[in-house]
Design an enzyme around this catalytic site. Structure first.
Site, short mmCIF file in Angstrom:
data_model
loop_
_atom_site.label_atom_id
_atom_site.label_comp_id
_atom_site.label_asym_id
_atom_site.label_seq_id
_atom_site.Cartn_x
_atom_site.Cartn_y
_atom_site.Cartn_z
N ARG A 64 0.84 -1.21 0.00
CA ARG A 64 0.00 0.00 0.00
C ARG A 64 0.87 1.25 0.00
O ARG A 64 0.53 2.26 -0.65
CB ARG A 64 -0.91 -0.02 1.23
CG ARG A 64 -1.90 1.14 1.29
CD ARG A 64 -2.97 0.89 2.35
NE ARG A 64 -3.90 2.00 2.42
CZ ARG A 64 -4.04 2.82 3.46
NH1 ARG A 64 -3.29 2.64 4.54
NH2 ARG A 64 -4.92 3.80 3.45
N HIS A 68 0.45 4.17 -2.79
CA HIS A 68 0.15 5.56 -2.46
C HIS A 68 1.26 6.50 -2.94
O HIS A 68 0.99 7.65 -3.30
CB HIS A 68 -0.06 5.71 -0.95
CG HIS A 68 -1.44 5.31 -0.51
ND1 HIS A 68 -2.23 6.11 0.28
CD2 HIS A 68 -2.18 4.20 -0.76
CE1 HIS A 68 -3.40 5.52 0.49
NE2 HIS A 68 -3.38 4.35 -0.13
N ASN A 93 -3.38 9.14 3.94
CA ASN A 93 -2.12 8.43 4.19
C ASN A 93 -1.84 8.16 5.68
O ASN A 93 -0.82 7.57 6.01
CB ASN A 93 -0.94 9.23 3.63
CG ASN A 93 -0.88 9.19 2.11
OD1 ASN A 93 -1.38 8.25 1.50
ND2 ASN A 93 -0.29 10.20 1.51
N HIS A 190 -5.72 -6.30 -2.22
CA HIS A 190 -6.47 -6.37 -0.97
C HIS A 190 -6.60 -7.79 -0.45
O HIS A 190 -7.10 -8.00 0.66
CB HIS A 190 -7.86 -5.74 -1.16
CG HIS A 190 -7.83 -4.25 -1.27
ND1 HIS A 190 -8.93 -3.49 -1.58
CD2 HIS A 190 -6.80 -3.37 -1.11
CE1 HIS A 190 -8.60 -2.21 -1.61
NE2 HIS A 190 -7.31 -2.11 -1.33
#
Length: 327
Positions: A64, A68, A93, A190
């Protein structure tokens, strides 16, 4: 003479193909540090392994973190910068994890090869290793990124959100050169992810202020989620996004979306759009008569594509000495 000219032409074509290949990935190439820091990838791998063995949930954290980073100003390590107005302190974040893994690897690499390996590359390599350690696929990571010199929380406002419709998700991914196939494939990360009750509990009790649950949630799964996240309970409690096999990088996530067991609204909505649904069906193995897509083959392709977004190479950017600080 003609034979010599033919050979020259052949080598020119080969060189041109090689140049175009490098350019197609923004100047990146696998093995970028093979001469300048031969042990770079080994050091990153051993560092990720060490942290993973202590806490396997660091794997989705690293994945992740890389995602990001790439979605704001490209894959330039800007999310790693510390500071009150820096990118990592933007609201989307605040739950990011894995910074200590990148810092650990950077410290070792600075001792081994000072000023050579970028933080952005360490992050891309660590994301790959995190997937591999979670029984997922591995791939050759094109490297050669340089670190950005700007990190602003205000620029992180357009990151994908759990509340996004498919139309909004599509727009955000398309803005980065990623299509519907990439969208569904990357969201498949995910399968080893987690989220807080805070980000989906509204679906369980008062969806769109109706006083009832989101009707797309499987009824037996709804009861399970309500037990995990009681109304008025601790919103920071973490729940796996793939409850069936939360530590294995597999296609269980897509089967859950197919069966109405997506935890996040944005994930479950992939089943309601014909274009994204067809990709979910392929990965879940529900399209009869078709060979189907192999998630473990497609995910590396999507990751390489994503990790090439707006990269800085050559003389652009810098090679940070400390990942959380500009030089």
């Amino acid at each position: 003479m003609l034979q010599m000219e033919g050979m020259c032409l052949y080598f020119l074509v080969v060189i041109l193909v090689m140049v175009l290949s490098v350019q197609s990935q923004g100047g990146l190439r696998p093995g970028f540090y093979s001469s300048s820091c031969p042990k770079a990838e080994v050091v990153v791998r051993s560092t990720v392994t060490s942290h993973f063995n202590k806490d396997p949930t660091v794997a989705p954290g690293l994945l992740r973190l890389h995602f990001h980073d790439c979605f704001v100003q490209g894959c330039d390590g800007s999310v790693l910068i510390a500071g009150s107005s820096a990118e990592r302190n933007a609201l989307p974040n605040l739950g990011l994890r894995g910074f200590e893994v990148i810092d650990d690897a950077k410290t070792q690499l600075e001792a081994l090869c000072p000023g050579v390996v970028s933080c952005a590359d360490i992050l891309a390599l660590a994301a790959r290793d995190a997937v591999d350690l979670s029984d997922g696929p591995s791939w050759k990571v094109p490297t050669g990124r340089r670190d950005g010199r700007v990190s602003s929380s205000s620029q992180a406002s357009n990151l994908p959100s759990p509340l996004d419709s498919v139309a909004v998700q599509r727009q955000k991914f398309a803005a980065k050169g990623l299509d519907d196939h990439d969208l569904v494939t990357l969201v498949g990360a995910h399968t080893i992810g987690q989220t807080d009750c805070l980000f989906f509990r509204y679906r369980l009790y008062n969806f769109t202020k109706t006083g009832s649950a989101d009707p797309t949630i499987n009824q037996s799964f709804l009861a399970q989620l309500q037990t995990l996240c009681p109304n008025g309970g601790d919103g920071s409690k973490r729940v796996a996004l793939d409850i069936d096999s939360q530590t294995d990088f597999d296609v269980s996530f897509f089967k859950n979306v197919r069966d109405g067991k997506g935890v996040l609204e944005s994930d479950q909505r992939l089943w309601g759009d014909s274009a994204t649904r067809s990709v979910v069906e392929n990965y879940a193995g529900t399209i009869r008569g078709l060979l189907g897509l192999r998630f473990d083959h497609e995910f590396p392709k999507a990751m390489i594509k994503m990790s090439s977004i707006e990269v800085k190479t050559g003389r652009d950017g810098e090679i940070r000495k400390i990942c959380s600080k500009f030089n």
